[in-house]
Design an enzyme around this catalytic site. Structure first.
Site, PDB file in Angstrom:
ATOM      1  N   GLU A  27      11.737  -0.108   3.816  1.00 23.93           N
ATOM      2  CA  GLU A  27      10.663  -1.093   3.858  1.00 23.93           C
ATOM      3  C   GLU A  27      10.864  -2.182   2.818  1.00 23.93           C
ATOM      4  O   GLU A  27      11.198  -1.892   1.664  1.00 23.93           O
ATOM      5  CB  GLU A  27       9.371  -0.347   3.488  1.00 23.93           C
ATOM      6  CG  GLU A  27       8.260  -0.424   4.484  1.00 23.93           C
ATOM      7  CD  GLU A  27       7.000   0.156   3.870  1.00 23.93           C
ATOM      8  OE1 GLU A  27       6.977   1.389   3.621  1.00 23.93           O
ATOM      9  OE2 GLU A  27       6.051  -0.609   3.624  1.00 23.93           O
ATOM     10  N   ASP A  38       7.101  -5.728   5.328  1.00 24.03           N
ATOM     11  CA  ASP A  38       5.710  -5.419   4.976  1.00 24.03           C
ATOM     12  C   ASP A  38       5.055  -6.660   4.365  1.00 24.03           C
ATOM     13  O   ASP A  38       4.377  -7.422   5.053  1.00 24.03           O
ATOM     14  CB  ASP A  38       5.672  -4.208   4.037  1.00 24.03           C
ATOM     15  CG  ASP A  38       4.255  -3.834   3.613  1.00 24.03           C
ATOM     16  OD1 ASP A  38       3.300  -4.501   4.059  1.00 24.03           O
ATOM     17  OD2 ASP A  38       4.085  -2.879   2.828  1.00 24.03           O
ATOM     18  N   ASP A  82      10.554   2.490   0.230  1.00 24.41           N
ATOM     19  CA  ASP A  82       9.852   1.210   0.179  1.00 24.41           C
ATOM     20  C   ASP A  82      10.248   0.461  -1.084  1.00 24.41           C
ATOM     21  O   ASP A  82       9.920   0.878  -2.196  1.00 24.41           O
ATOM     22  CB  ASP A  82       8.332   1.455   0.187  1.00 24.41           C
ATOM     23  CG  ASP A  82       7.541   0.159   0.319  1.00 24.41           C
ATOM     24  OD1 ASP A  82       8.159  -0.931   0.327  1.00 24.41           O
ATOM     25  OD2 ASP A  82       6.300   0.237   0.408  1.00 24.41           O
ATOM     26  N   LYS A 117       8.842   5.378  -3.179  1.00 26.92           N
ATOM     27  CA  LYS A 117       8.873   4.023  -3.725  1.00 26.92           C
ATOM     28  C   LYS A 117      10.174   3.812  -4.495  1.00 26.92           C
ATOM     29  O   LYS A 117      10.546   4.636  -5.359  1.00 26.92           O
ATOM     30  CB  LYS A 117       7.667   3.807  -4.654  1.00 26.92           C
ATOM     31  CG  LYS A 117       6.332   3.794  -3.914  1.00 26.92           C
ATOM     32  CD  LYS A 117       6.197   2.579  -3.014  1.00 26.92           C
ATOM     33  CE  LYS A 117       4.784   2.433  -2.467  1.00 26.92           C
ATOM     34  NZ  LYS A 117       4.651   1.254  -1.581  1.00 26.92           N
ATOM     35  N   LYS A 157      -0.917  -3.995   8.350  1.00 23.46           N
ATOM     36  CA  LYS A 157      -1.983  -3.422   7.501  1.00 23.46           C
ATOM     37  C   LYS A 157      -3.269  -4.189   7.753  1.00 23.46           C
ATOM     38  O   LYS A 157      -3.259  -5.425   7.779  1.00 23.46           O
ATOM     39  CB  LYS A 157      -1.638  -3.569   6.015  1.00 23.46           C
ATOM     40  CG  LYS A 157      -0.567  -2.621   5.519  1.00 23.46           C
ATOM     41  CD  LYS A 157      -0.289  -2.840   4.041  1.00 23.46           C
ATOM     42  CE  LYS A 157       0.808  -1.893   3.580  1.00 23.46           C
ATOM     43  NZ  LYS A 157       1.498  -2.397   2.372  1.00 23.46           N
TER      44      LYS A 157
HETATM   45 MG   LIG Z   1       5.123  -1.256   1.770  1.00 24.32          MG
END
Ligand SMILES: [Mg+2]
Length: 352
Positions: free
Chosen positions: A215, A240, A189, A162, A264
């Site tokens: 991402e 995303d 991400d 992250k 997702k």
């Molecule tokens: Mg993500």
């Protein structure tokens, strides 16, 4: 005719083993909802809604309210009519993404159990193990390094980090992980945390760390900014939070705003998740699958979508590792077992 007879829902509230920080905020627990769909022949399907206010703009309370409404809409519908059920839910609960996703998950679990086949088979493919990455939150470099070393030790070959916060700290974190995991495939991400210029700067300054995917570097609504980053950086960029629905995927694809779409179930539901995989393939885009912080119910559903579509290159289905007091046992290892019927999980709803 086998119809939906009842829908029930109950809270699934758990602490996380450690707090999980991303650029949008910090989670210390999950407040999810488990959904049970019972058919007129007695078949039971189980699904999970994982509302995360900073992403899906829902809460446990809104999911429970949405399911009250959904009950009056889909009770009595033929279970084989999954598209019809999806259409009714999308009309009435358009912005209730996680709630719709949880119901669709339970519907497909029930349908698979009734037909004696897996969700992967319903999605068009064969049962096969699915290998996930492991995710490192916005932690300091020492913690990142020890988490990466532990993941490598347990067989993980793909690590996700992250970023999207302070750019210096982000670079330090990536450097620490690369040192501990010299051979790993690395995904970063941004969770919308950078402005386009910062994202381009981050990619340039981390070029030596051989990052494989970037991402959601910028704000979900800044599609032109996303395209600007995609055009400027060498590494593939994934959308995303910019893609919830099939319509979003079509917009991003036609704009050329990203190279990869992260699908997702909690954003799209199952019917639209399958549509997104087709839209991406038709536009020559690659696919990733991700998740919210979900128990093994949601994680397993994601693994079935990977096996069933055969179209997803990047797999990020590791959230269950962080949940204290899990509802099914799991091992800290990359492979997910995928078998039916339905989700192939033994979850006793009344015991939860
Ligand atoms: Mg993500």
């Amino acid at each position: 005719m086998t119809e939906i007879d009842t829908i029930e829902a109950k809270r699934l509230t758990r602490d996380l083993t450690t707090s999980f920080e991303i650029s949008l905020g910090t989670q210390t627990s999950i407040s999810n909802v488990v959904i049970k769909v019972e058919l007129t022949d007695g078949t039971i399907g189980i699904g999970e809604a994982a509302p995360v206010s900073m992403v899906t703009h829902e809460s446990q309370e809104t999911v429970l309210a949405a399911i009250e409404l959904a009950r009056s809409l889909v009770t009595g519908m033929e279970i084989e009519n999954t598209r019809g059920i999806h259409t009714v839910l999308k009309h009435h609960l358009e912005t209730q993404h996680a709630a719709r996703a949880g119901i669709e998950m339970a519907v497909f679990d029930a349908l698979g159990k009734r037909w004696g086949c897996s969700l992967a088979a319903l999605a068009g493919g064969a049962n096969a193990p699915v290998v996930t990455d492991d995710t490192i939150g916005m932690v300091g470099p020492n913690t990142a390094q020890s988490q990466a070393a532990a993941a490598v030790e347990s067989g993980f070959e793909d690590l996700k980090i992250k970023v999207g916060g302070d750019i210096e700290a982000d670079i330090e974190r990536v450097a620490a992980v690369r040192e501990a995991a010299p051979d790993a495939e690395i995904i970063v991400d941004g969770n919308q945390g950078y402005y386009p210029k910062e994202a381009i700067q981050f990619a340039d300054r981390t070029a030596d760390f051989d990052i494989g995917l970037f991402e959601q570097p910028v704000d979900k609504d800044d599609r032109r900014g996303l395209k600007q980053v995609t055009d400027a950086v060498r590494i593939p960029v994934a959308a995303d939070e910019s893609v919830f629905t099939a319509e979003d995927a079509a917009t991003i694809a036609t704009m050329g705003a990203a190279d990869v779409i992260n699908v997702k179930i909690q954003k799209a539901g199952i019917v639209d998740a399958l549509a997104i995989t087709r839209i991406a393939a038709a536009h020559g885009l690659d696919l990733m699958i991700g998740m919210m912080l979900e128990s093994s119910i949601g994680v397993r559903a994601g693994a079935h979508i990977v096996a069933g579509t055969g179209a997803i290159s990047y797999v990020d289905l590791d959230g269950h590792f962080s949940i204290a007091d899990p509802i099914t046992s799991w091992e800290y290892q990359p492979a997910h077992d995928v078998q039916g019927p339905g989700l192939g999980l033994d979850v006793e709803y009344d015991a939860l």
